[in-house]
Design a protein around this motif. Structure first.
Motif, PDB file in Angstrom:
ATOM      1  N   LYS A 116       0.735  -1.211   0.045  1.00  0.00           N
ATOM      2  CA  LYS A 116      -0.022  -0.179  -0.057  1.00  0.00           C
ATOM      3  C   LYS A 116       0.887   1.147  -0.060  1.00  0.00           C
ATOM      4  O   LYS A 116       0.190   2.456  -0.238  1.00  0.00           O
ATOM      5  CB  LYS A 116      -0.973  -0.043   1.313  1.00  0.00           C
ATOM      6  CG  LYS A 116      -2.105  -1.144   1.162  1.00  0.00           C
ATOM      7  CD  LYS A 116      -3.006  -1.064   2.295  1.00  0.00           C
ATOM      8  CE  LYS A 116      -4.317  -2.056   2.097  1.00  0.00           C
ATOM      9  NZ  LYS A 116      -5.026  -1.548   0.978  1.00  0.00           N
ATOM     10  N   VAL A 117       2.043   1.121   0.286  1.00  0.00           N
ATOM     11  CA  VAL A 117       2.846   2.241   0.402  1.00  0.00           C
ATOM     12  C   VAL A 117       3.365   2.737  -1.014  1.00  0.00           C
ATOM     13  O   VAL A 117       2.960   3.794  -1.206  1.00  0.00           O
ATOM     14  CB  VAL A 117       4.254   2.027   1.345  1.00  0.00           C
ATOM     15  CG1 VAL A 117       4.857   3.245   1.406  1.00  0.00           C
ATOM     16  CG2 VAL A 117       3.789   1.669   2.668  1.00  0.00           C
ATOM     17  N   PRO A 118       3.932   1.974  -1.790  1.00  0.00           N
ATOM     18  CA  PRO A 118       4.330   2.606  -3.176  1.00  0.00           C
ATOM     19  C   PRO A 118       2.653   2.822  -3.885  1.00  0.00           C
ATOM     20  O   PRO A 118       2.972   3.652  -4.915  1.00  0.00           O
ATOM     21  CB  PRO A 118       5.052   1.507  -3.827  1.00  0.00           C
ATOM     22  CG  PRO A 118       4.740   0.215  -2.999  1.00  0.00           C
ATOM     23  CD  PRO A 118       4.474   0.649  -1.792  1.00  0.00           C
ATOM     24  N   GLU A 119       1.647   1.872  -3.729  1.00  0.00           N
ATOM     25  CA  GLU A 119       0.431   2.374  -4.321  1.00  0.00           C
ATOM     26  C   GLU A 119       0.123   3.746  -4.004  1.00  0.00           C
ATOM     27  O   GLU A 119      -0.510   4.354  -4.927  1.00  0.00           O
ATOM     28  CB  GLU A 119      -0.279   1.020  -3.759  1.00  0.00           C
ATOM     29  CG  GLU A 119      -1.683   1.220  -4.712  1.00  0.00           C
ATOM     30  CD  GLU A 119      -2.776   0.389  -4.120  1.00  0.00           C
ATOM     31  OE1 GLU A 119      -3.002  -0.647  -4.907  1.00  0.00           O
ATOM     32  OE2 GLU A 119      -3.060   0.220  -3.058  1.00  0.00           O
ATOM     33  N   TYR A 120       0.125   3.760  -2.706  1.00  0.00           N
ATOM     34  CA  TYR A 120      -0.169   5.212  -2.285  1.00  0.00           C
ATOM     35  C   TYR A 120       0.501   5.986  -2.829  1.00  0.00           C
ATOM     36  O   TYR A 120      -0.004   7.504  -3.248  1.00  0.00           O
ATOM     37  CB  TYR A 120      -0.398   5.420  -0.843  1.00  0.00           C
ATOM     38  CG  TYR A 120      -0.551   6.697  -0.198  1.00  0.00           C
ATOM     39  CD1 TYR A 120      -1.768   7.403  -0.230  1.00  0.00           C
ATOM     40  CD2 TYR A 120       0.567   7.544   0.372  1.00  0.00           C
ATOM     41  CE1 TYR A 120      -1.977   8.718   0.412  1.00  0.00           C
ATOM     42  CE2 TYR A 120       0.474   8.739   0.638  1.00  0.00           C
ATOM     43  CZ  TYR A 120      -0.939   9.393   0.812  1.00  0.00           C
ATOM     44  OH  TYR A 120      -1.025  10.580   1.326  1.00  0.00           O
ATOM     45  N   ASP A 121       1.820   6.211  -2.884  1.00  0.00           N
ATOM     46  CA  ASP A 121       2.726   7.053  -3.456  1.00  0.00           C
ATOM     47  C   ASP A 121       2.497   7.334  -4.977  1.00  0.00           C
ATOM     48  O   ASP A 121       2.425   8.726  -5.187  1.00  0.00           O
ATOM     49  CB  ASP A 121       4.023   6.529  -3.328  1.00  0.00           C
ATOM     50  CG  ASP A 121       5.121   7.608  -3.522  1.00  0.00           C
ATOM     51  OD1 ASP A 121       4.910   8.748  -4.099  1.00  0.00           O
ATOM     52  OD2 ASP A 121       6.406   7.161  -3.621  1.00  0.00           O
ATOM     53  N   GLN A 122       2.316   6.471  -5.764  1.00  0.00           N
ATOM     54  CA  GLN A 122       2.153   6.503  -7.197  1.00  0.00           C
ATOM     55  C   GLN A 122       0.701   6.986  -7.540  1.00  0.00           C
ATOM     56  O   GLN A 122       0.810   7.829  -8.268  1.00  0.00           O
ATOM     57  CB  GLN A 122       2.261   5.128  -7.807  1.00  0.00           C
ATOM     58  CG  GLN A 122       1.820   5.203  -9.263  1.00  0.00           C
ATOM     59  CD  GLN A 122       2.969   5.692 -10.203  1.00  0.00           C
ATOM     60  OE1 GLN A 122       3.813   6.442  -9.667  1.00  0.00           O
ATOM     61  NE2 GLN A 122       3.026   5.513 -11.512  1.00  0.00           N
ATOM     62  N   LYS A 123      -0.282   6.572  -6.774  1.00  0.00           N
ATOM     63  CA  LYS A 123      -1.596   6.979  -7.069  1.00  0.00           C
ATOM     64  C   LYS A 123      -2.140   8.284  -6.541  1.00  0.00           C
ATOM     65  O   LYS A 123      -2.656   9.173  -7.128  1.00  0.00           O
ATOM     66  CB  LYS A 123      -2.845   5.896  -6.776  1.00  0.00           C
ATOM     67  CG  LYS A 123      -2.664   4.526  -7.477  1.00  0.00           C
ATOM     68  CD  LYS A 123      -3.523   3.536  -7.060  1.00  0.00           C
ATOM     69  CE  LYS A 123      -4.878   3.713  -7.496  1.00  0.00           C
ATOM     70  NZ  LYS A 123      -5.884   2.539  -7.005  1.00  0.00           N
ATOM     71  N   TYR A 124      -1.792   8.433  -5.435  1.00  0.00           N
ATOM     72  CA  TYR A 124      -2.208   9.901  -4.695  1.00  0.00           C
ATOM     73  C   TYR A 124      -1.469  10.844  -4.547  1.00  0.00           C
ATOM     74  O   TYR A 124      -1.699  12.058  -4.161  1.00  0.00           O
ATOM     75  CB  TYR A 124      -2.419   9.229  -3.164  1.00  0.00           C
ATOM     76  CG  TYR A 124      -4.190   8.517  -3.185  1.00  0.00           C
ATOM     77  CD1 TYR A 124      -5.169   9.335  -2.893  1.00  0.00           C
ATOM     78  CD2 TYR A 124      -4.319   7.279  -3.379  1.00  0.00           C
ATOM     79  CE1 TYR A 124      -6.400   8.677  -2.901  1.00  0.00           C
ATOM     80  CE2 TYR A 124      -5.249   6.638  -3.283  1.00  0.00           C
ATOM     81  CZ  TYR A 124      -6.455   7.144  -3.229  1.00  0.00           C
ATOM     82  OH  TYR A 124      -7.677   6.905  -3.244  1.00  0.00           O
ATOM     83  N   LEU A 125       0.024  10.757  -4.985  1.00  0.00           N
ATOM     84  CA  LEU A 125       0.915  11.592  -4.933  1.00  0.00           C
ATOM     85  C   LEU A 125       1.538  11.901  -6.030  1.00  0.00           C
ATOM     86  O   LEU A 125       1.299  13.180  -6.629  1.00  0.00           O
ATOM     87  CB  LEU A 125       2.034  11.273  -3.871  1.00  0.00           C
ATOM     88  CG  LEU A 125       1.672  11.204  -2.551  1.00  0.00           C
ATOM     89  CD1 LEU A 125       2.961  10.735  -1.471  1.00  0.00           C
ATOM     90  CD2 LEU A 125       0.931  12.384  -1.772  1.00  0.00           C
ATOM     91  N   VAL A 126       2.062  11.065  -6.885  1.00  0.00           N
ATOM     92  CA  VAL A 126       2.773  11.410  -8.104  1.00  0.00           C
ATOM     93  C   VAL A 126       1.814  11.708  -9.318  1.00  0.00           C
ATOM     94  O   VAL A 126       1.709  12.640  -9.754  1.00  0.00           O
ATOM     95  CB  VAL A 126       3.826  10.085  -8.781  1.00  0.00           C
ATOM     96  CG1 VAL A 126       4.398  10.435 -10.077  1.00  0.00           C
ATOM     97  CG2 VAL A 126       4.604   9.905  -7.438  1.00  0.00           C
ATOM     98  N   LEU A 127       1.080  10.734  -9.628  1.00  0.00           N
ATOM     99  CA  LEU A 127       0.147  10.798 -10.703  1.00  0.00           C
ATOM    100  C   LEU A 127      -0.793  11.838 -10.365  1.00  0.00           C
ATOM    101  O   LEU A 127      -1.316  12.523 -11.584  1.00  0.00           O
ATOM    102  CB  LEU A 127      -0.717   9.353 -10.907  1.00  0.00           C
ATOM    103  CG  LEU A 127       0.345   8.414 -11.634  1.00  0.00           C
ATOM    104  CD1 LEU A 127      -0.436   6.951 -11.645  1.00  0.00           C
ATOM    105  CD2 LEU A 127       0.858   8.916 -13.091  1.00  0.00           C
ATOM    106  N   ARG A 128      -1.506  11.905  -9.233  1.00  0.00           N
ATOM    107  CA  ARG A 128      -2.529  12.876  -8.889  1.00  0.00           C
ATOM    108  C   ARG A 128      -1.956  14.343  -9.143  1.00  0.00           C
ATOM    109  O   ARG A 128      -2.459  15.208  -9.465  1.00  0.00           O
ATOM    110  CB  ARG A 128      -2.832  12.816  -7.356  1.00  0.00           C
ATOM    111  CG  ARG A 128      -3.945  13.714  -6.951  1.00  0.00           C
ATOM    112  CD  ARG A 128      -4.363  13.269  -5.402  1.00  0.00           C
ATOM    113  NE  ARG A 128      -5.779  13.742  -5.220  1.00  0.00           N
ATOM    114  CZ  ARG A 128      -6.397  13.567  -4.279  1.00  0.00           C
ATOM    115  NH1 ARG A 128      -5.661  12.904  -3.103  1.00  0.00           N
ATOM    116  NH2 ARG A 128      -7.767  13.847  -3.927  1.00  0.00           N
ATOM    117  N   SER A 129      -0.478  14.663  -8.711  1.00  0.00           N
ATOM    118  CA  SER A 129       0.042  15.795  -9.085  1.00  0.00           C
ATOM    119  C   SER A 129       0.049  15.963 -10.656  1.00  0.00           C
ATOM    120  O   SER A 129       0.416  17.378 -10.947  1.00  0.00           O
ATOM    121  CB  SER A 129       1.464  15.876  -8.575  1.00  0.00           C
ATOM    122  OG  SER A 129       2.358  15.219  -9.378  1.00  0.00           O
TER     123      SER A 129
END
Length: 268
Positions: A143-156
């Protein structure tokens, strides 16, 4: 006369910066460097000093310095557990004349690549990412890299997290290995399907500040295949879990980043 020469010189410099697209990396560096200092000093990286080098891979540059970000409430909500997350990260840097970083460039070895470290502080009575018997809790760690990719990187970059993809297929798990002159690390390798960062630019997105402008393509955020690696360990003296991570377009580039950069890291 002197004032006129100064004005001409300034105009030439401005014109040069504009023609060569230098304003894109300059904007990124000038804004991200103060943010790097702020997030490093206000998160878990202020408690644990993790030193990760930055350098080129096959003459392709990464960003010139590590960046940082912290997340608490949003991360806790996502994993349904009270925890704090601090992230250090780096990605493919800018090449001369390009208004976009290598992070967007499908022809670059560093396309969509990241490397860095997660520090997680769990408020529960057990180490984050591990079960009560000491076994690794892979479902929670994913869930850590999943959250990072979906909610931080791609969302930005303008992609709604509910429409983004992150599928993690574990290939191999190695336990009790030595890494960065320390033992008892767990190494996890995965095949990952997620979204490309490339899309047609419409409205300004905050991710453009650090990554530059995207490369316009016919399909927005297409699904791509990536390769991931994480080294995980709970540090009793810090009461925190540390995860060194790498995301690359294939195993070869992940191995290179690991061998030439990540494995040279140290904690002090």
């Amino acid at each position: 006369m002197k004032n006129k020469l100064k004005l001409i010189t300034i105009l030439i410099i401005i014109l040069f910066i504009y023609i060569t697209n230098l304003h894109y990396p300059l904007r990124s560096y000038l804004i991200m460097y103060p943010l790097k200092i702020y997030y490093k000093n206000t998160g878990l990286h202020n408690d644990i000093n993790i030193n990760i080098p930055t350098r080129k891979i096959n003459n392709e540059p990464f960003y010139p310095f590590m960046l940082y970000f912290n997340s608490k409430n949003s991360f806790s909500k996502y994993i349904k557990e009270d925890a704090e997350l601090s992230i250090s990260y780096n990605f493919g840097g800018f090449k001369f004349l390009n208004k976009y970083s290598n992070y967007y460039d499908e022809d670059s070895e560093l396309f969509s690549s990241f490397y860095g470290a997660y520090i997680i502080n769990s408020k529960s009575n057990k180490p984050f990412g591990f079960k009560s018997n000491g076994d690794i809790n892979i479902d929670l760690l994913e869930k850590v890299p999943e959250y990072d990719q979906k909610y931080l990187v791609l969302r930005s970059l303008g992609l709604n997290p509910k429409k983004s993809t992150f599928k993690n297929d574990i290939i191999d798990i190695e336990e009790n290995i030595e890494y960065i002159e320390s033992d008892n690390w767990i190494k996890v390798d995965s095949k990952i399907r997620t979204n490309s960062p490339n899309h047609n630019k419409k409205n300004f997105q905050r991710g453009y500040i650090q990554f530059g402008n995207p490369k316009n393509i016919s399909k927005n955020y297409p699904i791509i295949n990536m390769y991931g690696r994480m080294y995980v360990k709970y540090f009793k003296n810090y009461d925190k879990t540390i995860g060194f991570y790498i995301l690359g377009k294939n195993k070869n580039i992940v191995d290179k980043i690991d061998n030439e950069i990540m494995s040279k890291s140290y904690i002090n």
